[in-house]
Design a protein around this motif. Structure first.
Motif, PDB file in Angstrom:
ATOM      1  N   ALA A 122       0.860  -1.177   0.000  1.00  0.00           N
ATOM      2  CA  ALA A 122       0.000   0.000   0.000  1.00  0.00           C
ATOM      3  C   ALA A 122       0.899   1.230   0.000  1.00  0.00           C
ATOM      4  N   SER A 123       0.415   2.306  -0.549  1.00  0.00           N
ATOM      5  CA  SER A 123       1.162   3.557  -0.471  1.00  0.00           C
ATOM      6  C   SER A 123       0.188   4.719  -0.376  1.00  0.00           C
ATOM      7  N   VAL A 124       0.672   5.793   0.204  1.00  0.00           N
ATOM      8  CA  VAL A 124      -0.144   6.987   0.373  1.00  0.00           C
ATOM      9  C   VAL A 124       0.670   8.178  -0.114  1.00  0.00           C
ATOM     10  N   GLU A 125       0.011   9.079  -0.812  1.00  0.00           N
ATOM     11  CA  GLU A 125       0.700  10.199  -1.452  1.00  0.00           C
ATOM     12  C   GLU A 125       0.032  11.509  -1.054  1.00  0.00           C
ATOM     13  N   PHE A 126       0.861  12.552  -0.882  1.00  0.00           N
ATOM     14  CA  PHE A 126       0.334  13.868  -0.526  1.00  0.00           C
ATOM     15  C   PHE A 126       1.395  14.922  -0.819  1.00  0.00           C
ATOM     16  N   LEU A 127       0.985  16.171  -0.881  1.00  0.00           N
ATOM     17  CA  LEU A 127       1.904  17.297  -1.028  1.00  0.00           C
ATOM     18  C   LEU A 127       2.181  17.873   0.353  1.00  0.00           C
ATOM     19  N   PHE A 128       3.458  18.179   0.621  1.00  0.00           N
ATOM     20  CA  PHE A 128       3.842  18.618   1.958  1.00  0.00           C
ATOM     21  C   PHE A 128       4.759  19.829   1.879  1.00  0.00           C
ATOM     22  N   SER A 129       4.405  20.851   2.627  1.00  0.00           N
ATOM     23  CA  SER A 129       5.252  22.032   2.789  1.00  0.00           C
ATOM     24  C   SER A 129       5.569  22.167   4.273  1.00  0.00           C
ATOM     25  N   GLY A 130       6.810  21.917   4.634  1.00  0.00           N
ATOM     26  CA  GLY A 130       7.200  21.959   6.034  1.00  0.00           C
ATOM     27  C   GLY A 130       8.557  21.325   6.227  1.00  0.00           C
ATOM     28  N   SER A 131       9.003  21.244   7.466  1.00  0.00           N
ATOM     29  CA  SER A 131      10.344  20.746   7.749  1.00  0.00           C
ATOM     30  C   SER A 131      10.359  19.325   8.296  1.00  0.00           C
ATOM     31  N   ARG A 132       9.225  18.820   8.804  1.00  0.00           N
ATOM     32  CA  ARG A 132       9.232  17.484   9.399  1.00  0.00           C
ATOM     33  C   ARG A 132       7.807  16.959   9.530  1.00  0.00           C
ATOM     34  N   PHE A 133       7.710  15.630   9.614  1.00  0.00           N
ATOM     35  CA  PHE A 133       6.426  15.009   9.918  1.00  0.00           C
ATOM     36  C   PHE A 133       6.671  13.643  10.545  1.00  0.00           C
ATOM     37  N   ASP A 134       5.710  13.184  11.312  1.00  0.00           N
ATOM     38  CA  ASP A 134       5.693  11.825  11.849  1.00  0.00           C
ATOM     39  C   ASP A 134       4.614  11.041  11.112  1.00  0.00           C
ATOM     40  N   ALA A 135       4.986   9.900  10.528  1.00  0.00           N
ATOM     41  CA  ALA A 135       4.002   9.008   9.918  1.00  0.00           C
ATOM     42  C   ALA A 135       3.541   8.014  10.974  1.00  0.00           C
ATOM     43  N   LEU A 136       2.253   7.833  11.080  1.00  0.00           N
ATOM     44  CA  LEU A 136       1.675   6.991  12.122  1.00  0.00           C
ATOM     45  C   LEU A 136       1.279   5.637  11.533  1.00  0.00           C
ATOM     46  N   ILE A 137       1.980   4.581  11.959  1.00  0.00           N
ATOM     47  CA  ILE A 137       1.717   3.220  11.498  1.00  0.00           C
ATOM     48  C   ILE A 137       1.281   2.383  12.691  1.00  0.00           C
ATOM     49  N   PHE A 138       0.210   1.628  12.522  1.00  0.00           N
ATOM     50  CA  PHE A 138      -0.303   0.826  13.628  1.00  0.00           C
ATOM     51  C   PHE A 138       0.166  -0.617  13.503  1.00  0.00           C
ATOM     52  N   GLY A 139       0.610  -1.206  14.614  1.00  0.00           N
ATOM     53  CA  GLY A 139       1.038  -2.595  14.625  1.00  0.00           C
ATOM     54  C   GLY A 139      -0.151  -3.521  14.491  1.00  0.00           C
ATOM     55  N   TYR A 140      -0.232  -4.211  13.356  1.00  0.00           N
ATOM     56  CA  TYR A 140      -1.427  -4.989  13.051  1.00  0.00           C
ATOM     57  C   TYR A 140      -1.035  -6.152  12.165  1.00  0.00           C
ATOM     58  N   GLY A 141      -1.434  -7.355  12.511  1.00  0.00           N
ATOM     59  CA  GLY A 141      -1.123  -8.505  11.680  1.00  0.00           C
ATOM     60  C   GLY A 141      -0.091  -9.398  12.327  1.00  0.00           C
ATOM     61  N   SER A 142       0.153 -10.551  11.710  1.00  0.00           N
ATOM     62  CA  SER A 142       0.997 -11.544  12.366  1.00  0.00           C
ATOM     63  C   SER A 142       2.047 -12.172  11.469  1.00  0.00           C
ATOM     64  N   ALA A 184      11.611  22.971   2.000  1.00  0.00           N
ATOM     65  CA  ALA A 184      11.208  23.295   0.633  1.00  0.00           C
ATOM     66  C   ALA A 184       9.814  23.902   0.651  1.00  0.00           C
ATOM     67  N   VAL A 185       9.484  24.606  -0.399  1.00  0.00           N
ATOM     68  CA  VAL A 185       8.155  25.202  -0.480  1.00  0.00           C
ATOM     69  C   VAL A 185       7.095  24.109  -0.534  1.00  0.00           C
ATOM     70  N   LYS A 186       7.320  23.122  -1.383  1.00  0.00           N
ATOM     71  CA  LYS A 186       6.334  22.055  -1.519  1.00  0.00           C
ATOM     72  C   LYS A 186       7.019  20.802  -2.048  1.00  0.00           C
ATOM     73  N   ARG A 187       6.750  19.671  -1.407  1.00  0.00           N
ATOM     74  CA  ARG A 187       7.301  18.395  -1.851  1.00  0.00           C
ATOM     75  C   ARG A 187       6.165  17.402  -2.064  1.00  0.00           C
ATOM     76  N   ARG A 188       6.347  16.545  -3.049  1.00  0.00           N
ATOM     77  CA  ARG A 188       5.394  15.463  -3.283  1.00  0.00           C
ATOM     78  C   ARG A 188       5.915  14.229  -2.554  1.00  0.00           C
ATOM     79  N   ILE A 189       5.188  13.794  -1.539  1.00  0.00           N
ATOM     80  CA  ILE A 189       5.623  12.704  -0.671  1.00  0.00           C
ATOM     81  C   ILE A 189       4.810  11.449  -0.982  1.00  0.00           C
ATOM     82  N   LYS A 190       5.501  10.324  -1.054  1.00  0.00           N
ATOM     83  CA  LYS A 190       4.830   9.035  -1.203  1.00  0.00           C
ATOM     84  C   LYS A 190       5.442   8.069  -0.200  1.00  0.00           C
TER      85      LYS A 190
END
Length: 416
Positions: A122-142, A184-190
């Motif tokens: 799976a992948s998720v894409e968005f545009l981001f303007s800023g210096s940092r972010f935390d991606a939130l992943i949930f522990g799920y599956g075995s 950067a002003v704007k980055r495309r994050i995937k």
């Protein structure tokens, strides 16, 4: 006088339809381009090679023992926010118990030991303007003890192998911190991650801006098959999977991956726990792709005679074609881990079935792997020394890339 003009006009009209020898000729036929192939051809200009930014672009920290974000005064943008565009899956649904989390869906594995696996990648894409972010992943599956995540920025991955983090099947949230060296002003994050995980969104600084991505072409490719499609041999480097790579090389905006190891046209594997191709055909039809690649057969050897196997493959391909009359279908012979002993009878049966179904193109893969070595048992007999993994069946990371390039080249011949 009018009669003379009329006779002259008729004579001129007749002479226009004659060749130099005085014979009547037919006008040149007007070639009308196939609209489906034209649409697929339009994606080729977005063909993308694997590219790397370099390790110095960002820093990465995994807060495995802390269930809070490193951005203490940050803003959470939940995973089900419309700013996030999900790729490599046919759909996402809201988790019934975890607010803001989404469940990726693309593969019907069946029931039993793999009941929690809902997508290969799976992948998720968005545009981001800023210096940092935390991606939130949930522990799920075995099924995976080690997590892996790849991050693509403006079309280039931040490193070659991605980022590994400790086990996340503990039912807890995990904050994966990414901090840019420069703003950067704007980055495309995937963010590319295992479909066994749940994405809960990102935490950003209050002044950061997150926006939705405008897709390149909105075209969907679905790659359907067995463990080769599921990425076995690529060591959880999802962006290196054969299926993922072929989509990039052909320029598709969204490559949906549906691969279930051990299965085939007649083989459900694991004592009928999983499903044969026909039983999970909705992986294809529900996604409504613009093109589909179907690759299977290696797991079906010894389970059906060639005539019976041909009838089963024909039914499957015909069902796909009837459900998706405007989808181009590409079907390969069985993948094989050696240049020796290729199952030609099964390949011939698949080819025969493909020839009987409209918009279906057979791709012969029988000669792509040569020799009988592997990356751990090199013997100089062929390219298997480089392209086949230590299990002597599945492709290595380099093999996934090699097969993807060969496959993309053959599909290009049809599209162009």
């Amino acid at each position: 006088m009018k009669r003379i003009y009329l006779i002259c006009a008729i004579s001129l009209l007749i002479s226009c339809g004659k060749s130099g020898s005085g014979e009547l000729t037919s006008p040149e036929p007007v070639v009308v381009a196939d609209p489906v192939l034209l649409k697929l051809r339009s994606a080729l200009k977005f063909s993308k090679e694997f590219a790397v930014w370099g390790e110095t672009l960002i820093t990465y920290n995994e807060r495995i023992n802390d269930q809070t974000s490193s951005i203490t005064d940050g803003v959470l943008i939940a995973g089900n926010d419309v700013k996030f565009k999900y790729l490599n899956v046919k759909s996402v649904i809201n988790h019934p118990n975890l607010a803001g989390y989404v469940i990726p869906q693309s593969t019907d594995y069946g029931v039993g030991d793999l009941k929690n696996v809902l997508a290969n990648v799976a992948s998720v894409e968005f545009l981001f303007s800023g210096s940092r972010f935390d991606a939130l992943i949930f522990g799920y599956g075995s099924d995976f003890s080690i997590g892996n995540i790849q991050v693509e920025i403006d079309g280039k991955f931040t490193n070659i192998s991605g980022y590994q983090y400790p086990p996340t099947n503990d039912g807890r949230p995990h904050y994966l911190n990414f901090e840019f060296k420069t703003v950067a002003v704007k980055r495309r994050i995937k963010i590319v991650y295992s479909g066994i995980r749940l994405f809960g969104g990102i935490v950003t600084d209050k002044n950061a801006v997150v926006e939705a991505v405008v897709p390149d072409n909105n075209l969907k490719l679905l790659v359907f098959g067995d463990s080769f499609t599921a990425g076995t041999g690529a060591e959880n480097q999802f962006n290196k999977y054969l299926a993922y790579r072929v989509g990039d090389l052909l320029g598709f905006d969204n490559t949906i991956i549906s691969g279930v190891g051990g299965t085939g046209y007649v083989n459900p594997n694991l004592s009928n726990v999983r499903k044969v191709f026909q039983q999970r055909i909705t992986d294809i039809t529900d996604a409504k792709p613009d093109a589909v690649i179907i690759a299977g057969g290696i797991n079906d050897l010894g389970l059906a005679q060639p005539d019976e196997f041909a009838a089963i493959t024909l039914l499957f391909l015909q069902t796909v074609s009837n459900a998706l009359p405007n989808t181009e279908i590409f079907v390969t012979g069985p993948w094989w881990g050696s240049g020796v002993g290729y199952p030609q009878a099964h390949a011939n049966a698949i080819q025969k079935s493909a020839a009987a179904v409209k918009r279906t193109h057979y791709i012969d893969v029988s000669t792509w792997i040569t020799g009988n070595g592997s990356i751990t048992s090199k013997n100089g007999s062929g390219n298997s020394d480089l392209y086949i993994s230590s299990d002597k069946i599945h492709p290595s990371i380099a093999g996934h890339d090699y097969l993807a390039r060969k496959l993309a080249a053959e599909i290009r011949k049809v599209i162009e």
